[in-house]
Scaffold this active site. Structure first.
Site, PDB file in Angstrom:
ATOM      1  N   ARG A   1     -48.558 -23.622 -10.435  1.00  0.00           N
ATOM      2  CA  ARG A   1     -49.461 -22.974 -10.607  1.00  0.00           C
ATOM      3  C   ARG A   1     -51.049 -23.684 -10.555  1.00  0.00           C
ATOM      4  NH1 ARG A   1     -52.189 -22.731 -15.577  1.00  0.00           N
ATOM      5  NH2 ARG A   1     -51.257 -23.531 -16.798  1.00  0.00           N
TER       6      ARG A   1
ATOM      7  N   HIS B   1     -40.432 -52.301   3.095  1.00  0.00           N
ATOM      8  CA  HIS B   1     -38.599 -52.865   3.787  1.00  0.00           C
ATOM      9  C   HIS B   1     -38.943 -51.534   5.637  1.00  0.00           C
ATOM     10  CE1 HIS B   1     -37.685 -55.563   1.471  1.00  0.00           C
ATOM     11  NE2 HIS B   1     -37.701 -54.985   0.314  1.00  0.00           N
TER      12      HIS B   1
END
Length: 230
Positions: free
Chosen positions: A206, A132
């Protein structure tokens, strides 16, 4: 195992092998051909939803696509069928040896590309559009102005990724190869190769280390070994 349990399990397995799985394969074959999907080979539990418009969009699938639709084979709390959509000029390209469960992939106005050997966990959703307009006045005319003024941008997921259950990947995102996205994440920015990332918004936690690769052979380069373990 009790005798009743043994009979139940055996009958259920026979029903799936002889009736359910062949029916699902035939129906999926018809749906793919009816939407002009280009594909190599696939296996499916359940029947996916596939939608391709006639405005030049395409879905291209490599070899050995594996789909779980509903919760019959992946009962982890998601019951939807896989949904593959390519409309408004968006193209969906799925590589070789990709697995997905209850996954929705919507290439709307921009392409989505998924690399080889990538696994999409239960309930993963990938969108290349906002669907939208950001302008509230545009959204009042949802049939014309709203759809024309929405934002779309490509999504690329690399090879050997694992996208955890319930993850949402938004437009204009690149996820590097061999990366793991934690369950329930919302990915709205690029994630590099070879890391573990999670959260809303998704952030790198990590790097995947050599010790991880020794613990989990999924990270090994040898794809034949990977398929054997799967």
């Amino acid at each position: 195992m009790t005798p009743f349990m043994f009979i139940y399990k055996a009958m259920r397995k026979l029903w799936r092998i002889l009736l359910y799985n062949p029916f699902c394969y035939v129906m999926t074959f018809i749906i793919m051909r009816g939407n002009a999907v280009r594909y190599g080979s696939f296996s499916t539990s359940g029947i996916p939803i596939i939608s391709v418009d006639r405005k030049g969009s395409r879905i291209i699938i490599g070899e050995n696509l594996r789909m779980n639709n509903g919760n019959a084979n992946n009962n982890i709390g998601f019951s939807a069928r896989c949904s593959l959509m390519a409309i408004d000029g968006g193209n969906l390209r799925i590589g070789n040896n990709v697995g997905m469960s209850q996954t929705a992939i919507c290439a709307v106005g921009a392409d989505i590309t998924i690399g080889n050997y990538t696994l999409l966990g239960g309930g993963v959703k990938i969108y290349s559009s906002d669907f939208h307009s950001l302008n509230s006045l545009d959204r009042r005319d949802y049939k014309e102005v709203d759809s024309k003024n929405r934002n779309s941008a490509p999504v690329v997921i690399g090879d050997d990724c694992f996208i955890g259950a319930g993850t949402i990947i938004l437009k204009e995102v690149v996820i590097g190869s061999r990366t793991i996205i934690g369950a329930g994440s919302v990915v709205n920015k690029n994630i590099p190769d070879g890391v573990i990332a999670a959260g809303n918004p998704c952030k790198v936690i990590r790097k995947i280390t050599d010790s991880d690769k020794k613990k989990y052979p999924i990270f090994e380069e040898n794809h034949e070994h990977f398929n054997h373990r799967r």
